[in-house]
Design a protein around this motif. Structure first.
Motif, PDB file in Angstrom:
ATOM      1  N   TYR A 183       0.837  -1.200   0.000  1.00 12.97           N
ATOM      2  CA  TYR A 183       0.000   0.000   0.000  1.00 12.97           C
ATOM      3  C   TYR A 183       0.874   1.252   0.000  1.00 12.97           C
ATOM      4  N   GLU A 184       1.905   1.257   0.821  1.00 13.49           N
ATOM      5  CA  GLU A 184       2.796   2.418   0.886  1.00 13.49           C
ATOM      6  C   GLU A 184       3.595   2.605  -0.392  1.00 13.49           C
ATOM      7  N   GLN A 185       3.780   1.522  -1.151  1.00 19.25           N
ATOM      8  CA  GLN A 185       4.478   1.613  -2.427  1.00 19.25           C
ATOM      9  C   GLN A 185       3.538   1.963  -3.580  1.00 19.25           C
ATOM     10  N   ASP A 186       2.261   2.203  -3.255  1.00 21.10           N
ATOM     11  CA  ASP A 186       1.239   2.533  -4.262  1.00 21.10           C
ATOM     12  C   ASP A 186       1.052   1.419  -5.296  1.00 21.10           C
ATOM     13  N   ASP A 187       1.327   0.191  -4.892  1.00 20.54           N
ATOM     14  CA  ASP A 187       1.214  -0.934  -5.816  1.00 20.54           C
ATOM     15  C   ASP A 187      -0.101  -1.669  -5.545  1.00 20.54           C
ATOM     16  N   LEU A 188      -1.187  -1.141  -6.115  1.00 21.13           N
ATOM     17  CA  LEU A 188      -2.499  -1.731  -5.874  1.00 21.13           C
ATOM     18  C   LEU A 188      -2.668  -3.083  -6.546  1.00 21.13           C
ATOM     19  N   THR A 189      -1.978  -3.282  -7.657  1.00 26.64           N
ATOM     20  CA  THR A 189      -2.083  -4.568  -8.347  1.00 26.64           C
ATOM     21  C   THR A 189      -1.563  -5.698  -7.467  1.00 26.64           C
ATOM     22  N   MET A 190      -0.383  -5.501  -6.897  1.00 27.28           N
ATOM     23  CA  MET A 190       0.190  -6.516  -6.017  1.00 27.28           C
ATOM     24  C   MET A 190      -0.582  -6.592  -4.698  1.00 27.28           C
ATOM     25  N   LEU A 191      -1.126  -5.467  -4.265  1.00 24.75           N
ATOM     26  CA  LEU A 191      -1.937  -5.471  -3.044  1.00 24.75           C
ATOM     27  C   LEU A 191      -3.178  -6.343  -3.239  1.00 24.75           C
ATOM     28  N   ALA A 192      -3.803  -6.230  -4.409  1.00 29.33           N
ATOM     29  CA  ALA A 192      -4.973  -7.053  -4.705  1.00 29.33           C
ATOM     30  C   ALA A 192      -4.599  -8.537  -4.726  1.00 29.33           C
ATOM     31  N   ARG A 193      -3.459  -8.853  -5.282  1.00 30.98           N
ATOM     32  CA  ARG A 193      -3.009 -10.247  -5.303  1.00 30.98           C
ATOM     33  C   ARG A 193      -2.719 -10.737  -3.890  1.00 30.98           C
ATOM     34  N   CYS A 194      -2.145  -9.884  -3.098  1.00 27.20           N
ATOM     35  CA  CYS A 194      -1.845 -10.233  -1.708  1.00 27.20           C
ATOM     36  C   CYS A 194      -3.129 -10.536  -0.942  1.00 27.20           C
ATOM     37  N   LEU A 195      -4.115  -9.672  -1.087  1.00 29.68           N
ATOM     38  CA  LEU A 195      -5.393  -9.879  -0.401  1.00 29.68           C
ATOM     39  C   LEU A 195      -6.112 -11.111  -0.950  1.00 29.68           C
ATOM     40  N   GLY A 196      -6.026 -11.316  -2.257  1.00 29.98           N
ATOM     41  CA  GLY A 196      -6.647 -12.483  -2.863  1.00 29.98           C
ATOM     42  C   GLY A 196      -6.024 -13.785  -2.366  1.00 29.98           C
ATOM     43  N   ALA A 197      -4.694 -13.782  -2.233  1.00 27.69           N
ATOM     44  CA  ALA A 197      -4.009 -14.972  -1.729  1.00 27.69           C
ATOM     45  C   ALA A 197      -4.394 -15.241  -0.278  1.00 27.69           C
ATOM     46  N   THR A 198      -4.526 -14.182   0.501  1.00 30.34           N
ATOM     47  CA  THR A 198      -4.939 -14.343   1.897  1.00 30.34           C
ATOM     48  C   THR A 198      -6.344 -14.909   1.984  1.00 30.34           C
ATOM     49  N   LEU A 199      -7.227 -14.418   1.122  1.00 28.75           N
ATOM     50  CA  LEU A 199      -8.604 -14.922   1.094  1.00 28.75           C
ATOM     51  C   LEU A 199      -8.633 -16.403   0.714  1.00 28.75           C
ATOM     52  N   LEU A 200      -7.823 -16.776  -0.263  1.00 25.52           N
ATOM     53  CA  LEU A 200      -7.762 -18.171  -0.691  1.00 25.52           C
ATOM     54  C   LEU A 200      -7.259 -19.063   0.442  1.00 25.52           C
ATOM     55  N   LEU A 201      -6.224 -18.620   1.135  1.00 24.70           N
ATOM     56  CA  LEU A 201      -5.688 -19.398   2.255  1.00 24.70           C
ATOM     57  C   LEU A 201      -6.710 -19.509   3.391  1.00 24.70           C
ATOM     58  N   GLY A 202      -7.509 -18.457   3.568  1.00 24.10           N
ATOM     59  CA  GLY A 202      -8.581 -18.523   4.564  1.00 24.10           C
ATOM     60  C   GLY A 202      -9.603 -19.579   4.209  1.00 24.10           C
ATOM     61  N   CYS A 203      -9.935 -19.687   2.926  1.00 24.61           N
ATOM     62  CA  CYS A 203     -10.880 -20.722   2.472  1.00 24.61           C
ATOM     63  C   CYS A 203     -10.292 -22.113   2.684  1.00 24.61           C
ATOM     64  N   VAL A 204      -8.999 -22.260   2.395  1.00 26.71           N
ATOM     65  CA  VAL A 204      -8.340 -23.550   2.602  1.00 26.71           C
ATOM     66  C   VAL A 204      -8.357 -23.918   4.083  1.00 26.71           C
ATOM     67  N   PHE A 205      -8.102 -22.927   4.941  1.00 22.76           N
ATOM     68  CA  PHE A 205      -8.136 -23.168   6.383  1.00 22.76           C
ATOM     69  C   PHE A 205      -9.507 -23.690   6.821  1.00 22.76           C
ATOM     70  N   ALA A 206     -10.556 -23.027   6.375  1.00 21.13           N
ATOM     71  CA  ALA A 206     -11.916 -23.448   6.743  1.00 21.13           C
ATOM     72  C   ALA A 206     -12.203 -24.865   6.241  1.00 21.13           C
ATOM     73  N   GLY A 207     -11.758 -25.167   5.022  1.00 20.68           N
ATOM     74  CA  GLY A 207     -11.964 -26.509   4.483  1.00 20.68           C
ATOM     75  C   GLY A 207     -11.231 -27.570   5.285  1.00 20.68           C
ATOM     76  N   LEU A 208     -10.007 -27.272   5.698  1.00 23.89           N
ATOM     77  CA  LEU A 208      -9.232 -28.225   6.504  1.00 23.89           C
ATOM     78  C   LEU A 208      -9.863 -28.429   7.871  1.00 23.89           C
ATOM     79  N   GLN A 209     -10.484 -27.394   8.407  1.00 21.65           N
ATOM     80  CA  GLN A 209     -11.171 -27.539   9.684  1.00 21.65           C
ATOM     81  C   GLN A 209     -12.339 -28.518   9.554  1.00 21.65           C
ATOM     82  N   VAL A 210     -13.073 -28.402   8.461  1.00 23.27           N
ATOM     83  CA  VAL A 210     -14.192 -29.329   8.226  1.00 23.27           C
ATOM     84  C   VAL A 210     -13.674 -30.762   8.134  1.00 23.27           C
TER      85      VAL A 210
END
Length: 215
Positions: free
Chosen positions: A92-119
């Motif tokens: 965010y401080e580097q004004d790199d929104l493209t990589m920021l979106a990828r970072c957030l997307g990867a975090t969201l994906l890992l969150g989904c994987v976590f929930a699936g592993l819990q099940v």
């Protein structure tokens, strides 16, 4: 009247008031988030105490069940998501929104994987005969505590998705991108997201350690 003395008194007064002033300057949304975190931590602390007490009173044998391997895998995944999200502020401080979106997307994906592993971990427990309404209460607390944690992770994922969509929308236009980067409101949103996500991450590590210890 000594002007130097008056000046010194004024400086001392400002120094004494500065902590209160800093507290007053904390955004209301952050204050609400901190209250929510304290409430969640208190709830899980009570559940853990009840779980440990029930486990001790009923003398559940540690070798009756094997610890779900999916719980261990989910812990690694959640720690990985926390590391990935920790990169967001720098992007965010580097004004790199493209990589920021990828970072957030990867975090969201890992969150989904976590929930699936819990099940899958719950299915593993169920296959061993650990039922939600077991007579000794052992399984009840396992399912309730881990289930409530997953619910809080899902709540964080919803907010994460909202922030991600805003980043993607801003990244499609140079003017919107500039406004997004310079607006303190969006910076605060990212701070709140990171704070909450790291909290639920640390909370699960604590829960995982207690589960592992009692097995």
């Amino acid at each position: 009247m000594n002007p130097d003395r008056n000046s010194k008194n004024r400086i001392d007064s400002e120094r004494r008031a500065s902590p209160l002033r800093r507290i007053e300057q904390i955004p209301q949304s952050l204050v609400v988030l901190y209250f929510i975190i304290v409430a969640i931590a208190s709830m899980f602390a009570c559940l853990l105490v009840a779980y440990v007490y029930t486990h001790t009173v009923n003398d559940v044998a540690s070798n009756m069940y094997s610890f779900p391997r999916y719980f261990s895998l989910s812990t690694i995944v959640l720690l990985g998501s926390s590391y990935v999200l920790s990169q967001a502020r720098g992007l965010y401080e580097q004004d790199d929104l493209t990589m920021l979106a990828r970072c957030l997307g990867a975090t969201l994906l890992l969150g989904c994987v976590f929930a699936g592993l819990q099940v899958l971990g719950w299915r593993e427990l169920w296959g061993q005969g650990v039922e939600l309404s077991g007579r000794n209460g052992h399984g009840t607390y396992l399912y309730i505590i881990s289930g409530l944690h997953v619910a809080h992770v899902l709540a964080g994922m919803v907010y994460l998705l909202v922030v991600l969509l805003r980043v993607i929308h801003a990244d499609q236009d140079a003017v919107r991108s500039l406004v997004f980067i310079r607006n303190p409101y969006y910076r605060r949103q990212l701070t709140m997201l990171s704070t909450y996500w790291h909290f639920v991450d640390g909370l699960w590590v604590l829960l995982f350690a207690v589960f592992l210890l009692l097995y």
